[in-house]
Design a protein around this motif. Structure first.
Motif, PDB file in Angstrom:
ATOM      1  N   LEU A 110       0.884  -1.170   0.000  1.00 29.98           N
ATOM      2  CA  LEU A 110       0.000   0.000   0.000  1.00 29.98           C
ATOM      3  C   LEU A 110       0.914   1.209   0.000  1.00 29.98           C
ATOM      4  CD1 LEU A 110      -2.930   1.129   0.315  1.00 29.98           C
ATOM      5  CD2 LEU A 110      -2.513   1.115   2.773  1.00 29.98           C
ATOM      6  N   GLY A 111       1.076   1.835  -1.173  1.00 34.31           N
ATOM      7  CA  GLY A 111       2.067   2.905  -1.280  1.00 34.31           C
ATOM      8  C   GLY A 111       3.433   2.328  -0.962  1.00 34.31           C
ATOM      9  N   ASP A 112       4.161   2.975  -0.033  1.00 35.80           N
ATOM     10  CA  ASP A 112       5.493   2.510   0.379  1.00 35.80           C
ATOM     11  C   ASP A 112       5.436   1.441   1.461  1.00 35.80           C
ATOM     12  OD1 ASP A 112       6.513   4.528  -1.243  1.00 35.80           O
ATOM     13  OD2 ASP A 112       6.785   5.921   0.421  1.00 35.80           O
ATOM     14  N   ALA A 113       4.265   1.202   2.032  1.00 35.18           N
ATOM     15  CA  ALA A 113       4.131   0.313   3.187  1.00 35.18           C
ATOM     16  C   ALA A 113       3.819  -1.121   2.768  1.00 35.18           C
ATOM     17  CB  ALA A 113       3.030   0.829   4.104  1.00 35.18           C
ATOM     18  N   LEU A 114       4.106  -2.040   3.688  1.00 33.63           N
ATOM     19  CA  LEU A 114       3.743  -3.442   3.528  1.00 33.63           C
ATOM     20  C   LEU A 114       2.775  -3.789   4.645  1.00 33.63           C
ATOM     21  CD1 LEU A 114       4.211  -6.215   2.130  1.00 33.63           C
ATOM     22  CD2 LEU A 114       5.985  -6.625   3.876  1.00 33.63           C
ATOM     23  N   LEU A 115       1.616  -4.355   4.276  1.00 30.83           N
ATOM     24  CA  LEU A 115       0.592  -4.722   5.249  1.00 30.83           C
ATOM     25  C   LEU A 115       0.328  -6.215   5.208  1.00 30.83           C
ATOM     26  CD1 LEU A 115      -2.113  -1.965   4.560  1.00 30.83           C
ATOM     27  CD2 LEU A 115      -0.126  -1.831   6.049  1.00 30.83           C
TER      28      LEU A 115
END
Length: 167
Positions: A110-115
């Motif tokens: 999600l964008g630069d993040a990892l979920l």
């Protein structure tokens, strides 16, 4: 019992998925306060979605809530409404073009993040208050997902949302 990775079902579950896009971001500054629409948000592995009132007490499994824009249309139709606004459902991120439930138990960028997708986001009794009579049942099966932030980053409107490999 875990799924055999060589099974036909496992291959189907691992089949390619078209990425989606972020179309709305919202933060809840305090309990029962209206959602605030944002152009960007910061995700932190320890605190979740920075600026959201759940950020300091989530325990991780519900750092972020996501819903599909396509489900907003379905919920509105179930209620006989022309539209349902993203903030009415009190989810943090609205995405379009990606089946979020197909990511249950998996990871996503999600964008630069990892979920890590931790589960389904079921409706609460407030849906009757916000959407009117039948609101709770209209959202059942369309409430989106919950996720934990594994690796922090920034998410912006129009960012890509895509399945990711395990962290």
């Amino acid at each position: 019992m875990p799924l055999d990775p060589a099974s036909p079902l496992a291959r189907l579950l691992d089949a390619p998925m078209r990425p989606g896009r972020v179309v709305w971001i919202g933060l809840r500054p305090a309990r029962r306060e209206p959602m605030q629409s944002k152009e960007m948000a910061t995700l932190d592995p320890a605190k979740g979605l920075i600026g959201d009132h759940y950020s300091s007490r989530t325990g991780g499994a519900r750092h972020v809530t996501l819903i599909q824009a396509e489900h907003l249309v379905a919920i509105a139709a179930h209620l006989g409404l022309e539209t349902v606004a993203p903030g009415q459902l009190r989810r943090n991120i609205v995405v379009s073009g990606l089946n979020l439930l197909a990511l249950k138990g998996r990871y996503l960028h999600l964008g630069d993040a990892l979920l890590e997708v931790t589960g389904e986001c079921h409706p609460c009794s407030r849906m009757e208050e916000i959407l009117g009579s039948g609101g709770y049942n209209a959202v059942r099966g369309h409430g989106g997902i919950t996720a934990r932030v594994v690796a922090g980053g920034v998410v912006r409107i129009e960012d890509e949302v895509a399945r990711a490999e395990r962290a």
